[in-house]
Design an enzyme around this catalytic site. Structure first.
Site, PDB file in Angstrom:
ATOM      1  N   GLY A 217       5.343  -8.760  10.094  1.00 35.53           N
ATOM      2  CA  GLY A 217       5.355  -7.382   9.616  1.00 35.53           C
ATOM      3  C   GLY A 217       3.960  -6.806   9.468  1.00 35.53           C
TER       4      GLY A 217
ATOM      5  N   HIS B 211       5.423 -10.246   6.279  1.00 31.55           N
ATOM      6  CA  HIS B 211       6.415 -10.098   5.205  1.00 31.55           C
ATOM      7  C   HIS B 211       6.403 -11.370   4.352  1.00 31.55           C
ATOM      8  CE1 HIS B 211      10.147  -9.120   3.193  1.00 31.55           C
ATOM      9  NE2 HIS B 211      10.345  -8.070   3.942  1.00 31.55           N
TER      10      HIS B 211
ATOM     11  N   TYR C 232      14.822  -7.496  13.998  1.00 32.41           N
ATOM     12  CA  TYR C 232      13.940  -6.399  13.570  1.00 32.41           C
ATOM     13  C   TYR C 232      14.730  -5.083  13.506  1.00 32.41           C
ATOM     14  CZ  TYR C 232       9.114  -5.645  12.301  1.00 32.41           C
ATOM     15  OH  TYR C 232       7.965  -5.440  11.573  1.00 32.41           O
TER      16      TYR C 232
END
Ligand code: YXS
Length: 243
Positions: free
Chosen positions: A106, A62, A136
């Protein structure tokens, strides 16, 4: 940020933003999603998701600079990573993740959400919520649980340590894909959708879902979540307090 190509029945997406180690920013994810849409229109029979040959970092996960400040869910429905995972799961043909280099956060879930994983022996996979004090999300944890035994999922998520491809291959999490014979695309596409539905078929009471969301809110509203983000941006080790 990507290179997208269709050759015959195969569509290939190459992550190509080395300056930010192929971080899954909103812009990069939008380009990947657009390429998958093009592949669907051209009825490709298989998609390959890879990085440039010889990369040290397949994807750094991410884009931390796009994570919200404290008090907001960092992995809500509209988050680019959540969007990418859904698009990969709904794509109507197999997606093969072709891995070289290190995979982080991610991007680790993204690889596990693909249908098959082919990796070089040097590849490593690190799930990093615990590194950044990120709570998460439910469907994201399910991706890990559907791909790996719960003890391995916990080791990945609790330690945030890179795990070598050879170890994940021994556990059947990474496939060895050989040249498949000519298979029926319709059957494969329907089986993929069946498996997506079955993998998500976990009953949960509204009360349990609300309890989970409340627990996650405690984390993304915590000092540690903000500290995790700040530490990354200031390029220093985070000082977590457990609060
Ligand atoms: O300083 P500049 O501008 O050159 O940018 C640097 C890094 O800031 C940038 N970069 C990233 N930017 C946004 N998000 C990222 N995830 C990210 N990773 C890197 O890329 C430029 C080069 O980075 P640098 O100098 O560190 O490269 P390196 O080759 O020395 O090291 C590569 C890595 C991947 C080992 C290192 O960049 C790294 O540890 N990156 C963070 C990996 C990580 O923790 N990813 C998880 C992100 S959070 C996430 O995925 C989920 C929310 S969760 O945590 O819950 O799973």
């Amino acid at each position: 940020m990507i290179i997208s190509r269709v050759e015959g029945a195969i569509g290939t997406i190459t992550l190509n933003h080395q300056a930010k180690r192929n971080a899954l920013s909103e812009t990069l994810v939008d380009e990947v999603v657009a390429a998958l849409g093009e592949f669907t229109r051209r009825e490709v029979r298989c998609a390959v998701l890879r990085a440039a040959p010889g990369v040290k970092v397949w994807s750094a996960g991410h884009d931390v600079s796009e994570l919200p400040e404290g008090g907001y869910d960092p992995l809500g429905w509209r988050d680019p990573l959540r969007h990418l995972i859904r698009e990969l799961e709904n794509f109507p043909a197999p997606v093969i993740a072709m891995i070289e280099g290190s995979v982080w956060g991610g991007a680790c879930e993204t690889v596990l959400a693909c249908d098959l994983i082919v990796a070089t022996p040097e590849a490593t996979f690190a799930a990093t919520p615990a590194r950044h004090s990120v709570p998460y999300n439910v469907s994201g944890l399910l991706t890990f649980l559907n791909a790996a035994h719960i003890h391995i999922a916990k080791e990945m998520l609790f330690t945030a340590q890179p795990i070598p491809a050879s170890r994940l291959e021994r556990m059947g999490i990474i496939n060895h894909v050989v040249a498949a014979p000519e298979n029926a695309p319709l059957s494969i596409s329907v089986m993929k959708e069946q498996l997506r539905i079955l993998a998500a078929a976990h009953t949960m009471s509204p009360q349990d879902f609300e309890r989970i969301q409340g627990l996650r809110r405690v984390v993304y509203s915590s000092h540690d979540y903000s500290e995790g983000i700040s530490a990354f941006k200031e390029k220093r080790k985070p000082k977590f307090r457990g609060q």
